[in-house]
Design an enzyme around this catalytic site. Structure first.
Site, PDB file in Angstrom:
ATOM      1  N   SER A   1      32.568  32.161   6.085  1.00 46.42           N
ATOM      2  CA  SER A   1      31.719  32.069   4.892  1.00 46.42           C
ATOM      3  C   SER A   1      31.279  30.614   4.725  1.00 46.42           C
ATOM      4  O   SER A   1      31.792  29.717   5.406  1.00 46.42           O
ATOM      5  CB  SER A   1      32.513  32.516   3.665  1.00 46.42           C
TER       6      SER A   1
ATOM      7  N   ASP B   1      29.020  34.520   7.564  1.00 41.60           N
ATOM      8  CA  ASP B   1      29.147  35.538   6.512  1.00 41.60           C
ATOM      9  C   ASP B   1      28.345  35.075   5.287  1.00 41.60           C
ATOM     10  O   ASP B   1      28.492  33.932   4.837  1.00 41.60           O
ATOM     11  CB  ASP B   1      30.644  35.668   6.172  1.00 41.60           C
TER      12      ASP B   1
ATOM     13  N   ASP C   1      21.807  36.751   3.627  1.00 43.52           N
ATOM     14  CA  ASP C   1      21.978  37.619   2.459  1.00 43.52           C
ATOM     15  C   ASP C   1      20.926  37.271   1.415  1.00 43.52           C
ATOM     16  O   ASP C   1      21.159  36.452   0.525  1.00 43.52           O
ATOM     17  CB  ASP C   1      23.394  37.462   1.893  1.00 43.52           C
TER      18      ASP C   1
ATOM     19  N   GLU D   1      20.947  42.163   4.088  1.00 43.91           N
ATOM     20  CA  GLU D   1      21.575  43.007   3.050  1.00 43.91           C
ATOM     21  C   GLU D   1      20.507  43.492   2.098  1.00 43.91           C
ATOM     22  O   GLU D   1      19.660  42.730   1.638  1.00 43.91           O
ATOM     23  CB  GLU D   1      22.641  42.227   2.276  1.00 43.91           C
TER      24      GLU D   1
ATOM     25  N   GLY E   1      37.084  41.228  -2.726  1.00 48.54           N
ATOM     26  CA  GLY E   1      38.302  40.934  -3.472  1.00 48.54           C
ATOM     27  C   GLY E   1      39.223  42.142  -3.591  1.00 48.54           C
ATOM     28  O   GLY E   1      38.956  43.218  -3.041  1.00 48.54           O
TER      29      GLY E   1
ATOM     30  N   GLY F   1      33.116  44.288   1.663  1.00 45.74           N
ATOM     31  CA  GLY F   1      34.141  44.630   0.668  1.00 45.74           C
ATOM     32  C   GLY F   1      34.981  45.810   1.111  1.00 45.74           C
ATOM     33  O   GLY F   1      35.297  46.699   0.322  1.00 45.74           O
ATOM     34  N   SER F   2      35.354  45.823   2.396  1.00 46.55           N
ATOM     35  CA  SER F   2      35.989  47.025   2.938  1.00 46.55           C
ATOM     36  C   SER F   2      37.476  46.884   3.213  1.00 46.55           C
ATOM     37  O   SER F   2      38.036  47.626   4.013  1.00 46.55           O
ATOM     38  CB  SER F   2      35.260  47.480   4.204  1.00 46.55           C
ATOM     39  N   SER F   3      38.100  45.941   2.541  1.00 45.76           N
ATOM     40  CA  SER F   3      39.559  45.887   2.632  1.00 45.76           C
ATOM     41  C   SER F   3      40.145  47.130   1.975  1.00 45.76           C
ATOM     42  O   SER F   3      39.580  47.652   1.006  1.00 45.76           O
ATOM     43  CB  SER F   3      40.088  44.629   1.926  1.00 45.76           C
TER      44      SER F   3
ATOM     45  N   ASN G   1      33.769  44.700   7.206  1.00 42.64           N
ATOM     46  CA  ASN G   1      34.229  43.371   6.774  1.00 42.64           C
ATOM     47  C   ASN G   1      35.554  43.424   6.033  1.00 42.64           C
ATOM     48  O   ASN G   1      35.728  44.213   5.103  1.00 42.64           O
ATOM     49  CB  ASN G   1      33.200  42.751   5.824  1.00 42.64           C
TER      50      ASN G   1
HETATM   51  P1  13P Z   1      37.001  42.222   1.250  1.00 43.15           P
HETATM   52  O1  13P Z   1      37.120  41.334   0.058  1.00 43.15           O
HETATM   53  O2  13P Z   1      37.097  43.676   0.874  1.00 43.15           O
HETATM   54  O3  13P Z   1      37.987  41.881   2.318  1.00 43.15           O
HETATM   55  O4  13P Z   1      35.539  42.036   1.870  1.00 43.15           O
HETATM   56  C1  13P Z   1      35.216  40.902   2.646  1.00 43.15           C
HETATM   57  C2  13P Z   1      33.770  40.813   2.940  1.00 43.15           C
HETATM   58  O5  13P Z   1      32.989  41.731   2.724  1.00 43.15           O
HETATM   59  C3  13P Z   1      33.297  39.536   3.525  1.00 43.15           C
HETATM   60  O6  13P Z   1      31.898  39.527   3.674  1.00 43.15           O
HETATM   61  O1  G3H Z   2      32.350  37.179   1.582  1.00 43.52           O
HETATM   62  C1  G3H Z   2      33.477  37.248   1.096  1.00 43.52           C
HETATM   63  C2  G3H Z   2      34.681  36.684   1.711  1.00 43.52           C
HETATM   64  O2  G3H Z   2      35.790  37.186   1.057  1.00 43.52           O
HETATM   65  C3  G3H Z   2      34.656  35.177   1.792  1.00 43.52           C
HETATM   66  O3  G3H Z   2      35.246  34.577   0.712  1.00 43.52           O
HETATM   67  O4  G3H Z   2      33.724  32.665   0.110  1.00 43.52           O
HETATM   68  O5  G3H Z   2      36.144  32.681  -0.573  1.00 43.52           O
HETATM   69  O6  G3H Z   2      35.494  32.331   1.808  1.00 43.52           O
HETATM   70  P1  G3H Z   2      35.133  32.970   0.492  1.00 43.52           P
HETATM   71 ZN    ZN Z   3      30.747  40.404   2.138  1.00 45.24          ZN
END
Ligand code: 13P
Ligand code: G3H
Ligand code: ZN
Length: 359
Positions: free
Chosen positions: A50, A83, A105, A142, A199, A233-235, A275
């Site tokens: 990122s 990212d 993005d 996106e 998150g 956001g796929s955690s 991701n």
């Molecule tokens: P998570 O916060 O779900 O791990 O998503 C990370 C993400 O999408 C980074 O671009």
């Molecule tokens: O894009 C989302 C990731 O969780 C990156 O987070 O900007 O804190 O490194 P960050």
């Molecule tokens: Zn993301």
């Protein structure tokens, strides 16, 4: 040396029906933990940084760490991806530092907070795509804004993402507009807004179709079967990690992420890049908290970071195995950037659209 572009890797994934996790990296321990998992499972890997990661580690340090693991794992194709790039300069400077893929993005303005107009998004994404493709680098765009369908809130939790309340129209990618967007920009992959957010606090209950809109993925895939879709956001925010985090002194209220079985449905319908940052953070944080709780006299950082790397490695191995990435690495012959650039110039990487796309 095997630095692969996102486009080549996801084309391979599409041909063979697997998905590729994209893990965020900020430091040496994350790079080593993820690569150990990729090496043991023979998985190609997407390491993504990122803007926050780039300023935390510094571009030089990140670039050299990736060079080091290329030498350590010569058989593992590594895609280095920007990212959530917020403007042209972020994306182009990533390319200068050896990134083989960038996300432009344009769903948000350059402040990474204000939802942008469709026209702004098309314009900036097309510009970055044109430049990136000239040198063989891939681009993810996106369309739609990440945020919760439960609360309507944007994705500002971890410092970037839309602020304030959003309508369902903004929170869900419109499949017809997606066709137009891909035609107008030429992106290689598209991040889909479908109710996921960054998150730990994504859903207040196990998500169903009302709050995790996989039907949007299906509709886009039907119109553009060759397009690589990306789930942000796929955690999964696994229950056992939440419990362990709290057991060792953490404070995480009960929450739900994206269940693995839903990601697998996505992979069946064109999702190729998944991701994950939060799960990686959580796996490491649990291990660090455990050492702190079990050994209050410990102060050697290595004694915290070794189990943290092991926790991260175990999580990544699980994801490589679940998404079908495992076993694919040594088969892939990496095309250099110059070859990819020629393919773009010759028009052989243009998207195909189904009959449904015309509708
Ligand atoms: P998570 O916060 O779900 O791990 O998503 C990370 C993400 O999408 C980074 O671009
Ligand atoms: O894009 C989302 C990731 O969780 C990156 O987070 O900007 O804190 O490194 P960050
Ligand atoms: Zn993301």
């Amino acid at each position: 040396m095997a630095r692969i572009t996102l486009r080549q890797l996801l084309d391979d994934a599409a041909e063979r029906g697997y998905g590729v996790p994209a893990f965020n990296v900020n430091n040496m321990e994350q790079v080593l933990g993820i690569m150990a998992a990729a090496g043991e499972t023979d998985s190609p890997v997407i390491l993504q940084a990122s803007r926050g990661a780039r300023s935390y580690a510094g571009d030089m340090m990140l670039a050299k760490m990736i060079e080091a693991v290329e030498l350590m794992y010569p058989k593992i194709p590594i895609c280095l991806h920007q990212d959530h790039g917020n403007d042209e300069a972020t994306c182009l400077s990533a390319v200068q530092h050896g990134f083989t893929s960038v996300m432009m993005d344009g769903s948000l303005k350059a402040d990474a907070k204000t939802p942008a107009s469709y026209e702004y998004n098309v314009d900036i994404t097309a510009k970055v795509t044109h430049l990136a493709h000239l040198v063989g680098v891939s681009v993810e765009g996106e369309l739609g804004v990440l945020g919760s369908l439960e609360t309507g809130m944007g994705d500002a939790e971890d410092g970037h993402g839309a602020e304030g309340k959003l309508s369902h129209d903004q929170l869900l990618t419109d499949p017809n507009q997606a066709v137009d967007f891909v035609r107008a920009t030429g992106v290689d992959a598209l991040a889909v807004a479908m109710g996921t957010s960054h998150g730990a606090y994504k859903f207040s209950r196990k998500p169903d179709g009302a709050i995790l809109a996989l039907h949007v993925v299906r509709a886009i895939h039907e119109k553009m079967p060759g397009l690589h879709l990306v789930m942000h956001g796929s955690s999964s925010v696994p229950q056992e990690l939440q419990e362990a985090f709290n057991k060792y002194g953490g404070k995480m209220p009960q929450t739900w992420g994206v269940p693995l079985e839903e990601i697998l449905v996505g992979i069946k319908h064109g999702v190729r890049k998944v991701n994950s940052d939060t799960d990686c953070r959580l796996a490491m944080a649990v291990a660090i908290r455990k050492v702190a709780a079990d050994k209050p006299d410990e102060f050697d950082p290595r004694q915290f970071m070794k189990p943290a790397m092991a926790g991260l490695k175990a999580l990544c191995k699980d994801r490589f195995e679940a998404f079908g990435t495992a076993g694919q690495a040594s088969r892939i012959e990496v095309a250099p950037l110059a070859v990819m650039a020629k393919r773009y110039a010759a028009g052989s990487l243009e998207q195909t659209f189904s009959h449904a796309a015309a509708a």
